[in-house]
Write a protein that holds these residues in place. Sequence first.
Motif, PDB file in Angstrom:
ATOM      1  N   LEU A  24     -16.831 -58.268  -4.345  1.00  0.00           N
ATOM      2  CA  LEU A  24     -17.754 -57.462  -5.144  1.00  0.00           C
ATOM      3  C   LEU A  24     -17.605 -57.760  -6.633  1.00  0.00           C
ATOM      4  O   LEU A  24     -18.598 -57.848  -7.356  1.00  0.00           O
ATOM      5  N   ARG A  25     -16.360 -57.932  -7.098  1.00  0.00           N
ATOM      6  CA  ARG A  25     -16.153 -58.280  -8.506  1.00  0.00           C
ATOM      7  C   ARG A  25     -16.775 -59.630  -8.835  1.00  0.00           C
ATOM      8  O   ARG A  25     -17.398 -59.796  -9.887  1.00  0.00           O
ATOM      9  N   GLY A  26     -16.579 -60.597  -7.951  1.00  0.00           N
ATOM     10  CA  GLY A  26     -17.175 -61.911  -8.192  1.00  0.00           C
ATOM     11  C   GLY A  26     -18.688 -61.852  -8.231  1.00  0.00           C
ATOM     12  O   GLY A  26     -19.328 -62.456  -9.102  1.00  0.00           O
ATOM     13  N   PHE A  27     -19.263 -61.098  -7.319  1.00  0.00           N
ATOM     14  CA  PHE A  27     -20.717 -60.927  -7.286  1.00  0.00           C
ATOM     15  C   PHE A  27     -21.207 -60.265  -8.564  1.00  0.00           C
ATOM     16  O   PHE A  27     -22.190 -60.705  -9.189  1.00  0.00           O
ATOM     17  N   ARG A 356     -28.586 -47.484   4.985  1.00  0.00           N
ATOM     18  CA  ARG A 356     -29.477 -46.614   4.214  1.00  0.00           C
ATOM     19  C   ARG A 356     -29.356 -46.895   2.730  1.00  0.00           C
ATOM     20  O   ARG A 356     -30.354 -46.925   1.995  1.00  0.00           O
ATOM     21  N   LEU A 357     -28.124 -47.091   2.270  1.00  0.00           N
ATOM     22  CA  LEU A 357     -27.922 -47.391   0.862  1.00  0.00           C
ATOM     23  C   LEU A 357     -28.554 -48.713   0.481  1.00  0.00           C
ATOM     24  O   LEU A 357     -29.180 -48.838  -0.581  1.00  0.00           O
ATOM     25  N   ALA A 358     -28.392 -49.718   1.336  1.00  0.00           N
ATOM     26  CA  ALA A 358     -28.908 -51.045   1.012  1.00  0.00           C
ATOM     27  C   ALA A 358     -30.430 -51.031   0.907  1.00  0.00           C
ATOM     28  O   ALA A 358     -31.008 -51.520  -0.074  1.00  0.00           O
ATOM     29  N   VAL A 359     -31.090 -50.453   1.894  1.00  0.00           N
ATOM     30  CA  VAL A 359     -32.552 -50.454   1.902  1.00  0.00           C
ATOM     31  C   VAL A 359     -33.104 -49.456   0.889  1.00  0.00           C
ATOM     32  O   VAL A 359     -33.902 -49.802   0.007  1.00  0.00           O
ATOM     33  N   GLY A 360     -32.664 -48.223   0.997  1.00  0.00           N
ATOM     34  CA  GLY A 360     -33.191 -47.188   0.099  1.00  0.00           C
ATOM     35  C   GLY A 360     -32.789 -47.403  -1.344  1.00  0.00           C
ATOM     36  O   GLY A 360     -33.605 -47.212  -2.260  1.00  0.00           O
ATOM     37  N   GLY A 361     -31.539 -47.812  -1.564  1.00  0.00           N
ATOM     38  CA  GLY A 361     -31.065 -48.002  -2.930  1.00  0.00           C
ATOM     39  C   GLY A 361     -31.784 -49.133  -3.643  1.00  0.00           C
ATOM     40  O   GLY A 361     -32.250 -48.975  -4.769  1.00  0.00           O
ATOM     41  N   GLY A 405     -27.130 -50.017  -3.709  1.00  0.00           N
ATOM     42  CA  GLY A 405     -27.756 -50.832  -2.673  1.00  0.00           C
ATOM     43  C   GLY A 405     -27.193 -52.236  -2.630  1.00  0.00           C
ATOM     44  O   GLY A 405     -26.943 -52.790  -1.551  1.00  0.00           O
ATOM     45  N   TYR A 406     -26.972 -52.839  -3.796  1.00  0.00           N
ATOM     46  CA  TYR A 406     -26.375 -54.174  -3.843  1.00  0.00           C
ATOM     47  C   TYR A 406     -24.967 -54.160  -3.232  1.00  0.00           C
ATOM     48  O   TYR A 406     -24.591 -55.063  -2.474  1.00  0.00           O
ATOM     49  N   VAL A 407     -24.162 -53.159  -3.599  1.00  0.00           N
ATOM     50  CA  VAL A 407     -22.804 -53.054  -3.054  1.00  0.00           C
ATOM     51  C   VAL A 407     -22.855 -52.917  -1.537  1.00  0.00           C
ATOM     52  O   VAL A 407     -22.116 -53.594  -0.804  1.00  0.00           O
TER      53      VAL A 407
END
Length: 509
Positions: A24-27, A356-361, A405-407
């Motif tokens: 996640l840090r690299g991203f 849900r977080l990925a799509v909705g966020g 959502g990205y996370v």
Amino acid sequence: MTSPTFSTFSPVPAADRLDALDVLRGFALVGICIANVEFFNRPVAESGDGIPAGLHGLDWIVAFLVAYLVSGKFWTIFSLLFGMGFALMLERAQAAGRPFLPLYGRRVAVLGLFGLLHYLLLWSGDILISYALGALVLMLTLFARPGWTIPTLVACFVLAQAPGFAFAAWGVMPIVFAGLAGAYLRSEHRIFFPILLLVPGSLMLLAAALGALGDEDGGSLLMPALGAVLVVLGLLAWRFTQAPNLRPLHAGVAVFVLVYGLAAFDGGMRLVVPAPGLSSTQYLEERAARGAQEKQVLTDGDYADAIAMRRDHLGARIEDETGAVMIVASMFLIGVWFVRSGVVANAAAHLPLLRRLAVGGILGGVGLGLAGSTVSTGRVSSADDAGYDLAYALVTLGSLPASLGYVAALLLALHAGGALARVGLLAPYGRMALSNYLMQSLVFSLLFHSHGLGLWGMGRMEQVGVAVLLCAVQIALSHWWMARFQYGPVEWVWRALTYLAWPPMRRTA
């Protein structure tokens, strides 16, 4: 100082978490590099002013994509990760029976020193100072005894009256935030506490509204923002008293939404009924003057001129941190919840939530920014601009759900395995994120500023191309470095100064 009670949270294996956090840090670092390169070709004082006028063709398309898919999202991810790192260090210290605060205090102090040096020597867009100050607020929020707030506030007000100590007034808002948020996180079901927040918060909102109506020059966001924080924390304390494990999430989201929701409301109201806004025209003019000086120095001056300019602007930068620190600390709280809830450690057990977080966020967060783009994509001048203020507030408001959502999408990719899991190649890059972040500033300053190659003003498409190429080189170098050493070079110094001991650098067979 007392430790916060999150009794149902259980420690999870560090190895499982660190791999995901490093990816996640690299991203996040890739996104930060792509966002930051613009402000090595444009005054940092113009950050937040949207897409500059005069762009066409591919340059405009690239600028638009970066503005609505990247900008604001990745520093938010890094803030979430900082909060996650805080929670991990706290869990480890508690498991080992070690005192936490002295160690973490040194860690934050060293980070603040790195930030100050980065700001003065390389780039005025530094984020490390914000993280260091935000970490101090987080420590106060989670550990300080309830009775510390009022004496500290009184000390700030008294000290601010002394010659040369006006800066003490800048600490009022973060201290109030830390005190109230900390009380909310630990409060039991007592009726007086919600009322204690709701009554003064409502009065502050009313006073701010009446003041704005009668003030031709507009008001300040301080009073309404603080009043809104009081009201919402009061409502949260009333509604969610029996859910202590969710309180960091509730408080973090509420403060973020309140601050930027208030800004969006202000911009929208001024579009309907033209009137002076909550943001000061004088402040915008002063910022424009700083931007003009920044461009002149970084395109025509030498390195000594650049350092002197940043030193002269440091006071204004610290003053700007007053509100920013509250936002950063709210992101840290959400990061604490991410780790303590087990979402990062055990993605397999939280797949429905992550989906849900990925799509909705992503759809909701990016969509909110795109909705703002239909109103305005950039500030037209240093004057008060209600349309752009509304648009920018919507973009910023959407950055939190988009970042979450990205996370979530990245955690799902790591869990899925196969080709998607190749994103794990970013782990070594993220493991030495501080070294790579500082290296980006060094390379960009040498490329674009007049004391280097002087390529200031490169087209937006070329800028992003340079940023992507630099990230690719850094990822390759990070793999080479981490195969031989345990820490990045700056991380090694950071660790040594934190633990007051020289850690072994080379990997052992």
